[in-house]
Design a protein around this motif. Structure first.
Motif, PDB file in Angstrom:
ATOM      1  N   LYS A  72     -32.203  80.659  10.391  1.00  0.00           N
ATOM      2  CA  LYS A  72     -31.167  79.745  10.858  1.00  0.00           C
ATOM      3  C   LYS A  72     -31.096  79.848  12.370  1.00  0.00           C
ATOM      4  N   PHE A  73     -31.639  78.859  13.030  1.00  0.00           N
ATOM      5  CA  PHE A  73     -31.723  78.896  14.483  1.00  0.00           C
ATOM      6  C   PHE A  73     -30.422  78.426  15.138  1.00  0.00           C
ATOM      7  N   ASN A  74     -30.251  78.860  16.395  1.00  0.00           N
ATOM      8  CA  ASN A  74     -29.085  78.500  17.207  1.00  0.00           C
ATOM      9  C   ASN A  74     -27.764  78.990  16.614  1.00  0.00           C
ATOM     10  N   THR A  75     -27.829  80.063  15.832  1.00  0.00           N
ATOM     11  CA  THR A  75     -26.617  80.630  15.256  1.00  0.00           C
ATOM     12  C   THR A  75     -26.868  82.086  14.913  1.00  0.00           C
ATOM     13  N   LEU A  76     -25.845  82.756  14.390  1.00  0.00           N
ATOM     14  CA  LEU A  76     -26.006  84.121  13.913  1.00  0.00           C
ATOM     15  C   LEU A  76     -26.590  84.045  12.515  1.00  0.00           C
TER      16      LEU A  76
END
Length: 352
Positions: A136-140
């Motif tokens: 899951k990119f651009n997030t934790l």
């Protein structure tokens, strides 16, 4: 991000020559652009300062008063385009300056795909290949922070794109994570003093001289700030303490009584007023189109010289040697570390 204790433990790998390295002219499918040559010299990002919130932990209270960050039109990355990828025989597809940005159309672009065999062995600090899992990119992403200090980055064909543009190599190279690989660099300083404890001033600049703890890296033989990767779920403040203790004070090999003394001095220093020197993208030779380095560099200053200054420095972990070094523009350092020291000298009104 603690890594296995080996020469590749934190992947600070690859000797980058201090002399300027000039790319050859692009050829075949990689030819394009009016400025094909890339100089592999240090590149300083554009800076701005702003107020930040404090970083705190059970053992560290860091008052961060300044941060030097990238502006909307940052300097082009240079080391991330050096011709030979570190630790390999892989040659990057040369990327001219005017084709670095992803917004520039370049249908002929044919980057080399490279992921180090060390990373392909699936160590605990590395991601699996895209396809075998769905990050899951651009997030934790669970405990793994896949956000960038730069901005929200584009994901194309399931893979993240370097926010600073093309590098001539796809895959992960020597880096474990797809997308941003977060590091922390503790810059520990003190004033250089004479036998009577009086600050020494430089003969030319007339400014007081700072010293910082520097390690000689085992992998490339260059002097550097003792830093490393942030563990998944780990607070940056703890990474800074851990890396300094392991690399500069050899805490991993210390006796229980020595560890207790080291911890006491480290807590004292890291509770002192410090400032965040830099937070952002690092122009690193290990960067690829799909994986890149970002760091938080923090200065901890032993103003009175009675905390870590009194501890005997001992190289450990990935360090070959360790010593106090005068902060000076003529002293060559690994990667962007000279730039970080310049910012520290300016902040402390010290010689550079």
């Amino acid at each position: 991000m603690s890594m296995p204790k080996s020469a590749l433990g934190r992947l600070w790998i690859g000797r980058i020559p201090l002399a300027l390295t000039l790319f050859g002219l692009p050829y075949a499918v990689c030819t394009s652009g009016s400025r094909p040559a890339v100089l592999c010299s240090s590149s300083h990002p554009i800076r701005t300062s702003q107020t930040l919130r404090s970083i705190t932990s059970s053992h560290c209270s860091l008052s961060t008063t300044k941060i030097w960050t990238m502006m909307s039109s940052p300097v082009l990355h240079v080391k991330a385009r050096c011709s030979q990828y570190p630790g390999s025989n892989v040659r990057r597809c040369p990327v001219p300056d005017d084709k670095v940005d992803w917004s520039q159309s370049w249908p002929e672009y044919a980057p080399v795909n490279h992921t180090s065999p060390v990373v392909e062995k699936k160590p605990v600090w590395a991601d699996p290949d895209i396809g075998s899992f769905s990050p899951k990119f651009n997030t934790l992403d669970g405990n793994v922070d896949r956000t960038s200090f730069e901005r929200v980055y584009e994901v194309r064909d399931g893979k993240p794109l370097n926010p600073r543009g093309r590098t001539g190599v796809t895959g992960r190279g020597l880096l474990g994570r797809w997308g941003p690989n977060h590091a922390a660099d503790p810059i520990v300083t003190r004033w250089k003093v004479d036998a009577q404890g009086v600050k020494m001033h430089h003969s030319v600049s007339k400014q007081p001289i700072l010293q910082f703890v520097s390690i000689m890296r085992k992998d490339c033989g260059e002097w550097a700030i003792p830093g490393g990767m942030v563990d998944p779920g780990e607070q940056v403040s703890l990474t800074l303490q851990r890396e300094f203790s392991e690399e500069a004070l050899n805490s991993l090999s210390a006796s229980p009584s020595e560890k207790e003394e080291i911890l006491k001095r480290i807590i004292k220093l890291f509770k002192s007023s410090g400032f965040q020197v830099y937070k952002g993208y690092v122009d690193d030779p290990r960067n690829t189109d799909n994986a890149w380095m970002e760091t938080v560099a923090v200065n901890f200053h032993d103003e009175s010289g009675n905390s870590v200054s009194e501890l005997p420095l001992q190289a450990g972990d990935d360090a070959g040697q360790v010593q106090w070094v005068d902060v000076d523009s003529s002293f060559p350092l690994y990667a962007s570390h000279s730039y970080f020291l310049e910012l520290v000298a300016r902040e402390r009104k010290a010689h550079w």
